[in-house]
Design a protein around this motif. Structure first.
Motif, mmCIF file in Angstrom:
data_model
loop_
_atom_site.group_PDB
_atom_site.id
_atom_site.type_symbol
_atom_site.label_atom_id
_atom_site.label_comp_id
_atom_site.label_asym_id
_atom_site.label_seq_id
_atom_site.Cartn_x
_atom_site.Cartn_y
_atom_site.Cartn_z
ATOM 1 N N GLN A 46 0.826 -1.202 0.000
ATOM 2 C CA GLN A 46 0.000 0.000 0.000
ATOM 3 C C GLN A 46 0.862 1.254 0.000
ATOM 4 O O GLN A 46 0.533 2.250 -0.650
ATOM 5 C CB GLN A 46 -0.935 0.001 1.211
ATOM 6 N N GLU A 50 0.559 4.083 -2.843
ATOM 7 C CA GLU A 50 0.301 5.483 -2.521
ATOM 8 C C GLU A 50 1.378 6.382 -3.124
ATOM 9 O O GLU A 50 1.087 7.487 -3.601
ATOM 10 C CB GLU A 50 0.229 5.663 -1.006
ATOM 11 N N ARG A 54 0.679 9.270 -6.265
ATOM 12 C CA ARG A 54 1.043 10.681 -6.101
ATOM 13 C C ARG A 54 1.847 11.198 -7.297
ATOM 14 O O ARG A 54 1.849 12.393 -7.573
ATOM 15 C CB ARG A 54 1.885 10.869 -4.838
ATOM 16 N N TYR A 172 -7.541 10.606 -5.001
ATOM 17 C CA TYR A 172 -6.688 9.880 -4.065
ATOM 18 C C TYR A 172 -5.391 10.640 -3.803
ATOM 19 O O TYR A 172 -4.909 10.692 -2.667
ATOM 20 C CB TYR A 172 -6.381 8.483 -4.600
ATOM 21 N N LEU A 176 -4.462 11.817 -0.089
ATOM 22 C CA LEU A 176 -3.235 11.364 0.563
ATOM 23 C C LEU A 176 -2.364 12.545 0.965
ATOM 24 O O LEU A 176 -1.745 12.543 2.031
ATOM 25 C CB LEU A 176 -2.465 10.425 -0.373
#
Length: 368
Positions: A46, A50, A54, A172, A176
């Protein structure tokens, strides 16, 4: 591979440059000391996902496919939903490769939770007509099931799918970033160096770092829910820091949204699952302090129950086997429904055939 005393996990470039290292992120299913299903590598995977979401631009398609397969295996092993599987699906869908519809379909339909939460429009990432032709001409064993699912999305357009993929990635990435901003403290040069951070004199002056160093995995903390983020993370103020609770750690029971369990302003007591000093994250668990009701349900194997059909899916129907709104639901396989037409809400009489606490699965039957 990660932990409060370990070196930080290498960023995504490290993984992209050497495919021989990818198996380090492969699904590794098992159970913890309490018999709860776990995937030993999901936190590392994960973190990589992530990091990838980005970064601007598409990700290597083979790496994206690998990550999606691992996330799909992981969600088949345990109950609940973690947003890593949608991140991986987005990274695959961005390439618009029509053959990936099978990977995406398996991810969406891997479990009750993925089916209910992931956007099904991702199946059309390669284009509506192109995907339909590919499925029609395919000899894949799940061809008919996929075609049926595509027919249910008959109103979807290519423009809508492209917009969905782009918006979900932006969403997302922004979420984040906002989460990082809420959890991060002042920059600390000691943490920028390679290897684990050291407690320098400056580090002693950083209250967040000092607080994190005092926390331990397995420790119980009490805090106040201050936010429920859009993608399901519950933020908890534990006095000196903002910790997080992912959806699967809120309850043993199936939930649709964190608000089914907690509310902003509520005081909660939770167990610390990990202390990530480098990324300044502290994941918590509420369900670690709860008895697993599925273990009690095992005592009812062989009993006949009556409940409503809650979901009709290509592989069967889900039936609620407990008389409560958050009651467990069991799967009545489509082979048990031959010649029977049922709809959501129909009341069925079934027998509990199997309760798998490891995979969080309840198998039902209509046979005597």
């Amino acid at each position: 591979m990660t932990g409060p005393d370990d070196a930080p996990l290498p960023d995504s470039h490290w993984w992209l440059e050497d495919p021989e290292l990818w198996p380090l992120l492969a699904f590794e299913g098992g159970a913890d000391e309490y018999g709860r299903p776990v995937d030993a590598t999901w936190t590392d995977r994960q973190q990589v996902l992530e990091d990838l979401i980005r970064r601007p631009g598409p990700v290597d398609i083979d790496f994206a496919r690998f990550l999606l397969v691992q996330e799909t295996h992981s969600h088949g092993h345990s109950w609940g939903f973690r947003h890593g599987i949608e991140l991986a699906a987005i990274l695959v869908a961005e390439h618009r490769q029509v053959q990936d519809v099978w990977l995406l379909w398996e991810a969406v339909y891997r479990s009750f939770d993925t089916w209910g939460i992931m956007p099904h429009q991702l199946l059309y990432s390669a284009g509506v007509e192109r995907t339909r032709r590919h499925a029609t001409d395919s000899d894949h064993p799940h061809r008919d099931l996929l075609l049926e699912d595509l027919r249910k999305l008959s109103d979807v357009t290519d423009e809508q799918v492209e917009q969905l993929i782009a918006e979900r990635r932006r969403y997302y990435a922004a979420a984040l970033e906002a989460l990082d901003d809420s959890a991060a403290a002042k920059p600390n040069p000691a943490e920028d160096a390679a290897g684990p951070p050291v407690m320098t004199e400056q580090a002693h002056g950083d209250p967040d770092l000092v607080f994190l160093r005092a926390l331990r995995r397995g420790q119980l903390v009490t805090g106040t829910v201050i936010e429920i983020a859009g993608f399901g993370v519950t933020c908890v103020d534990i006095g000196e820091f903002t910790a997080m609770i992912n959806i699967p750690e809120l309850s043993w029971r199936p939930i649709n949204h964190p608000s089914d369990v907690v509310t902003v302003g509520q005081e909660v007591t939770a167990e610390i699952l990990d202390v990530d000093v480098e990324r300044r994250r502290v994941p918590l668990s509420l369900k670690a302090l709860q008895d697993d009701p599925l273990i009690q349900l095992q005592q009812r194997i062989g009993q006949t129950v009556t409940g409503p059909a809650t979901k009709i899916v290509p592989f069967g129907a889900f039936v609620r086997v407990e008389d409560r709104s958050d009651g467990f639901e069991g799967l009545l396989h489509r082979s048990e429904l031959a010649g029977i037409h049922i709809q959501v809400g129909d009341v069925l009489t079934v027998k509990i055939a199997q309760v798998d606490t490891m995979r969080r699965r309840i198998q039902l039957t209509r046979r005597p």
